[in-house]
Design a protein around this motif. Structure first.
Motif, PDB file in Angstrom:
ATOM      1  N   GLU A   6       0.830  -1.203   0.000  1.00  0.00           N
ATOM      2  CA  GLU A   6       0.000   0.000   0.000  1.00  0.00           C
ATOM      3  C   GLU A   6       0.863   1.251   0.000  1.00  0.00           C
ATOM      4  OE1 GLU A   6      -2.981   0.104   3.028  1.00  0.00           O
ATOM      5  OE2 GLU A   6      -3.690  -1.896   2.506  1.00  0.00           O
ATOM      6  N   GLY A   7       1.974   1.228   0.702  1.00  0.00           N
ATOM      7  CA  GLY A   7       2.840   2.392   0.786  1.00  0.00           C
ATOM      8  C   GLY A   7       3.533   2.718  -0.524  1.00  0.00           C
ATOM      9  N   THR A   8       3.658   1.746  -1.388  1.00  0.00           N
ATOM     10  CA  THR A   8       4.346   1.985  -2.651  1.00  0.00           C
ATOM     11  C   THR A   8       3.389   2.280  -3.797  1.00  0.00           C
ATOM     12  OG1 THR A   8       4.372  -0.366  -3.156  1.00  0.00           O
ATOM     13  CG2 THR A   8       6.301   0.525  -1.985  1.00  0.00           C
ATOM     14  N   ALA A   9       2.097   2.267  -3.523  1.00  0.00           N
ATOM     15  CA  ALA A   9       1.121   2.527  -4.585  1.00  0.00           C
ATOM     16  C   ALA A   9       1.260   3.965  -5.074  1.00  0.00           C
ATOM     17  CB  ALA A   9      -0.295   2.292  -4.071  1.00  0.00           C
ATOM     18  N   GLU A  10       1.202   4.117  -6.375  1.00  0.00           N
ATOM     19  CA  GLU A  10       1.306   5.440  -6.965  1.00  0.00           C
ATOM     20  C   GLU A  10      -0.027   6.166  -6.880  1.00  0.00           C
ATOM     21  OE1 GLU A  10       3.008   5.957 -10.835  1.00  0.00           O
ATOM     22  OE2 GLU A  10       4.349   4.264 -10.521  1.00  0.00           O
ATOM     23  N   VAL A  11       0.028   7.440  -6.538  1.00  0.00           N
ATOM     24  CA  VAL A  11      -1.166   8.266  -6.544  1.00  0.00           C
ATOM     25  C   VAL A  11      -1.225   8.927  -7.913  1.00  0.00           C
ATOM     26  CG1 VAL A  11      -2.309  10.259  -5.520  1.00  0.00           C
ATOM     27  CG2 VAL A  11      -1.033   8.668  -4.071  1.00  0.00           C
ATOM     28  N   LYS A  12      -2.291   8.650  -8.623  1.00  0.00           N
ATOM     29  CA  LYS A  12      -2.442   9.189  -9.974  1.00  0.00           C
ATOM     30  C   LYS A  12      -2.893  10.644  -9.882  1.00  0.00           C
ATOM     31  CE  LYS A  12      -4.947   8.453 -14.242  1.00  0.00           C
ATOM     32  NZ  LYS A  12      -6.015   7.715 -14.896  1.00  0.00           N
ATOM     33  N   LYS A  13      -2.088  11.535 -10.414  1.00  0.00           N
ATOM     34  CA  LYS A  13      -2.435  12.942 -10.415  1.00  0.00           C
ATOM     35  C   LYS A  13      -3.357  13.210 -11.602  1.00  0.00           C
ATOM     36  CE  LYS A  13      -0.740  17.559 -10.077  1.00  0.00           C
ATOM     37  NZ  LYS A  13       0.339  18.474  -9.992  1.00  0.00           N
ATOM     38  N   VAL A  14      -4.465  13.845 -11.322  1.00  0.00           N
ATOM     39  CA  VAL A  14      -5.450  14.119 -12.354  1.00  0.00           C
ATOM     40  C   VAL A  14      -5.244  15.540 -12.868  1.00  0.00           C
ATOM     41  CG1 VAL A  14      -7.902  14.273 -12.849  1.00  0.00           C
ATOM     42  CG2 VAL A  14      -7.072  12.547 -11.269  1.00  0.00           C
ATOM     43  N   GLU A  15      -5.115  15.668 -14.162  1.00  0.00           N
ATOM     44  CA  GLU A  15      -4.912  16.965 -14.810  1.00  0.00           C
ATOM     45  C   GLU A  15      -5.965  17.142 -15.900  1.00  0.00           C
ATOM     46  OE1 GLU A  15      -2.584  19.277 -14.151  1.00  0.00           O
ATOM     47  OE2 GLU A  15      -1.533  18.122 -12.619  1.00  0.00           O
ATOM     48  N   PRO A  16      -6.346  18.390 -16.161  1.00  0.00           N
ATOM     49  CA  PRO A  16      -7.255  18.620 -17.289  1.00  0.00           C
ATOM     50  C   PRO A  16      -6.526  18.352 -18.607  1.00  0.00           C
ATOM     51  CG  PRO A  16      -6.543  20.699 -16.324  1.00  0.00           C
ATOM     52  CD  PRO A  16      -5.993  19.605 -15.453  1.00  0.00           C
ATOM     53  N   VAL A  17      -7.293  18.073 -19.645  1.00  0.00           N
ATOM     54  CA  VAL A  17      -6.723  17.813 -20.959  1.00  0.00           C
ATOM     55  C   VAL A  17      -7.100  18.943 -21.909  1.00  0.00           C
ATOM     56  CG1 VAL A  17      -6.721  15.314 -20.628  1.00  0.00           C
ATOM     57  CG2 VAL A  17      -8.685  16.408 -21.697  1.00  0.00           C
ATOM     58  N   ALA A  18      -6.372  19.032 -23.000  1.00  0.00           N
ATOM     59  CA  ALA A  18      -6.642  20.070 -24.006  1.00  0.00           C
ATOM     60  C   ALA A  18      -7.990  19.808 -24.681  1.00  0.00           C
ATOM     61  CB  ALA A  18      -5.528  20.088 -25.043  1.00  0.00           C
ATOM     62  N   ILE A  19      -8.635  20.900 -25.044  1.00  0.00           N
ATOM     63  CA  ILE A  19      -9.874  20.803 -25.815  1.00  0.00           C
ATOM     64  C   ILE A  19      -9.499  20.995 -27.281  1.00  0.00           C
ATOM     65  CG2 ILE A  19     -12.112  21.860 -26.296  1.00  0.00           C
ATOM     66  CD1 ILE A  19     -12.282  22.555 -23.325  1.00  0.00           C
ATOM     67  N   GLY A  20      -9.750  19.980 -28.086  1.00  0.00           N
ATOM     68  CA  GLY A  20      -9.389  20.034 -29.499  1.00  0.00           C
ATOM     69  C   GLY A  20     -10.404  20.794 -30.335  1.00  0.00           C
ATOM     70  N   ASP A  21      -9.993  21.185 -31.521  1.00  0.00           N
ATOM     71  CA  ASP A  21     -10.855  21.953 -32.424  1.00  0.00           C
ATOM     72  C   ASP A  21     -12.124  21.211 -32.830  1.00  0.00           C
ATOM     73  OD1 ASP A  21      -9.137  24.106 -32.393  1.00  0.00           O
ATOM     74  OD2 ASP A  21      -8.079  23.497 -34.217  1.00  0.00           O
ATOM     75  N   HIS A  22     -12.112  19.898 -32.732  1.00  0.00           N
ATOM     76  CA  HIS A  22     -13.272  19.110 -33.153  1.00  0.00           C
ATOM     77  C   HIS A  22     -14.015  18.458 -31.980  1.00  0.00           C
ATOM     78  CE1 HIS A  22     -12.058  19.779 -37.257  1.00  0.00           C
ATOM     79  NE2 HIS A  22     -10.847  19.360 -36.962  1.00  0.00           N
ATOM     80  N   ASP A  23     -13.582  18.744 -30.749  1.00  0.00           N
ATOM     81  CA  ASP A  23     -14.270  18.183 -29.581  1.00  0.00           C
ATOM     82  C   ASP A  23     -15.671  18.762 -29.469  1.00  0.00           C
ATOM     83  OD1 ASP A  23     -12.198  16.557 -28.782  1.00  0.00           O
ATOM     84  OD2 ASP A  23     -11.419  17.957 -27.282  1.00  0.00           O
ATOM     85  N   ARG A  24     -16.603  17.886 -29.124  1.00  0.00           N
ATOM     86  CA  ARG A  24     -18.002  18.293 -28.996  1.00  0.00           C
ATOM     87  C   ARG A  24     -18.457  18.215 -27.545  1.00  0.00           C
ATOM     88  NH1 ARG A  24     -20.768  18.966 -33.601  1.00  0.00           N
ATOM     89  NH2 ARG A  24     -19.706  18.408 -35.524  1.00  0.00           N
ATOM     90  N   CYS A  25     -19.383  19.082 -27.217  1.00  0.00           N
ATOM     91  CA  CYS A  25     -19.947  19.149 -25.868  1.00  0.00           C
ATOM     92  C   CYS A  25     -20.660  17.844 -25.521  1.00  0.00           C
ATOM     93  CB  CYS A  25     -20.905  20.334 -25.766  1.00  0.00           C
ATOM     94  SG  CYS A  25     -21.669  20.508 -24.135  1.00  0.00           S
ATOM     95  N   HIS A  26     -20.365  17.330 -24.348  1.00  0.00           N
ATOM     96  CA  HIS A  26     -20.951  16.076 -23.881  1.00  0.00           C
ATOM     97  C   HIS A  26     -22.467  16.188 -23.695  1.00  0.00           C
ATOM     98  CE1 HIS A  26     -20.558  12.117 -22.061  1.00  0.00           C
ATOM     99  NE2 HIS A  26     -21.360  12.510 -21.095  1.00  0.00           N
ATOM    100  N   ILE A  27     -22.977  17.390 -23.460  1.00  0.00           N
ATOM    101  CA  ILE A  27     -24.422  17.593 -23.250  1.00  0.00           C
ATOM    102  C   ILE A  27     -25.144  17.884 -24.558  1.00  0.00           C
ATOM    103  CG2 ILE A  27     -26.124  19.222 -22.294  1.00  0.00           C
ATOM    104  CD1 ILE A  27     -25.321  17.825 -19.987  1.00  0.00           C
ATOM    105  N   CYS A  28     -24.680  18.887 -25.294  1.00  0.00           N
ATOM    106  CA  CYS A  28     -25.468  19.366 -26.442  1.00  0.00           C
ATOM    107  C   CYS A  28     -24.897  18.975 -27.798  1.00  0.00           C
ATOM    108  CB  CYS A  28     -25.636  20.883 -26.370  1.00  0.00           C
ATOM    109  SG  CYS A  28     -24.089  21.792 -26.574  1.00  0.00           S
ATOM    110  N   GLY A  29     -23.657  18.498 -27.833  1.00  0.00           N
ATOM    111  CA  GLY A  29     -23.054  18.061 -29.087  1.00  0.00           C
ATOM    112  C   GLY A  29     -22.449  19.171 -29.942  1.00  0.00           C
ATOM    113  N   MET A  30     -22.489  20.412 -29.469  1.00  0.00           N
ATOM    114  CA  MET A  30     -21.923  21.521 -30.247  1.00  0.00           C
ATOM    115  C   MET A  30     -20.393  21.482 -30.195  1.00  0.00           C
ATOM    116  SD  MET A  30     -24.751  24.439 -29.165  1.00  0.00           S
ATOM    117  CE  MET A  30     -23.550  25.630 -28.849  1.00  0.00           C
ATOM    118  N   VAL A  31     -19.744  21.995 -31.249  1.00  0.00           N
ATOM    119  CA  VAL A  31     -18.288  22.067 -31.274  1.00  0.00           C
ATOM    120  C   VAL A  31     -17.859  23.089 -30.217  1.00  0.00           C
ATOM    121  CG1 VAL A  31     -16.248  22.623 -32.637  1.00  0.00           C
ATOM    122  CG2 VAL A  31     -18.150  21.384 -33.693  1.00  0.00           C
ATOM    123  N   ILE A  32     -17.091  22.654 -29.246  1.00  0.00           N
ATOM    124  CA  ILE A  32     -16.776  23.445 -28.061  1.00  0.00           C
ATOM    125  C   ILE A  32     -16.044  24.746 -28.378  1.00  0.00           C
ATOM    126  CG2 ILE A  32     -15.477  23.431 -25.884  1.00  0.00           C
ATOM    127  CD1 ILE A  32     -16.077  20.390 -25.765  1.00  0.00           C
TER     128      ILE A  32
END
Length: 162
Positions: A18-44
């Protein structure tokens, strides 16, 4: 005796691992030119205003949203709340409103928000995020609206019922 010794050492083996388990650091990711909104589907990236994204606990999928408002509309739904790991929003004080930068993402739960501002975003009234209360108050003074903390944003507020 060997079984007894093995059973006695078993908790120590787990404790060490347990002491050697890695803690995964969570970081935001880039929003690409073609990524769409998870709710409405519009190009972000086609629309102004701060965006949002979140991580899911049991998935590598990262839902992205064309506005922090849409992110809240997803995150506040009861059936989605238990799945969410981390939430990120653009700091509106540190990035251009028309074209928010991926380097300006902040933790959504520690942010302050201005709701009811005259500043236009996509999909209804903006929920403008800021990393400091002072920046949020300055924005509200200039563009109107009220300063709220993360836990004060509700589905009722977003629906205009509050």
């Amino acid at each position: 005796m060997k079984k007894f010794l093995a059973l006695a050492l078993l908790p120590l083996m787990f404790a060490c691992s347990e002491g050697t388990a890695e803690v995964k650091k969570v970081e935001p990711v880039a929003i690409g030119d073609h990524d769409r909104c998870h709710i409405c589907g519009m190009v972000i990236t086609k629309y102004p205003g701060p965006k949002g994204q979140l991580t899911l606990k049991d998935s590598d999928t990262i839902p992205k949203f064309c506005s922090s408002r849409d992110m809240f509309n997803f995150a506040l739904q009861t059936e989605n709340q238990r799945q969410i790991g981390h939430l990120f929003v653009h700091d509106a004080a540190k990035t251009d409103w028309q074209n928010p930068s991926d380097t300006a993402f902040i933790d959504a739960e520690s942010a302050y928000y201005v709701y009811g501002t005259s500043k236009k975003a996509v999909m209804g009234p903006a929920v403008a995020p800021f990393s400091s209360r002072e920046a949020a108050e300055q924005f509200a003074h200039q563009y109107g609206g009220r300063v709220l903390k993360f836990e004060e944003i509700t589905l009722e507020l977003l629906a205009g019922d509050k």
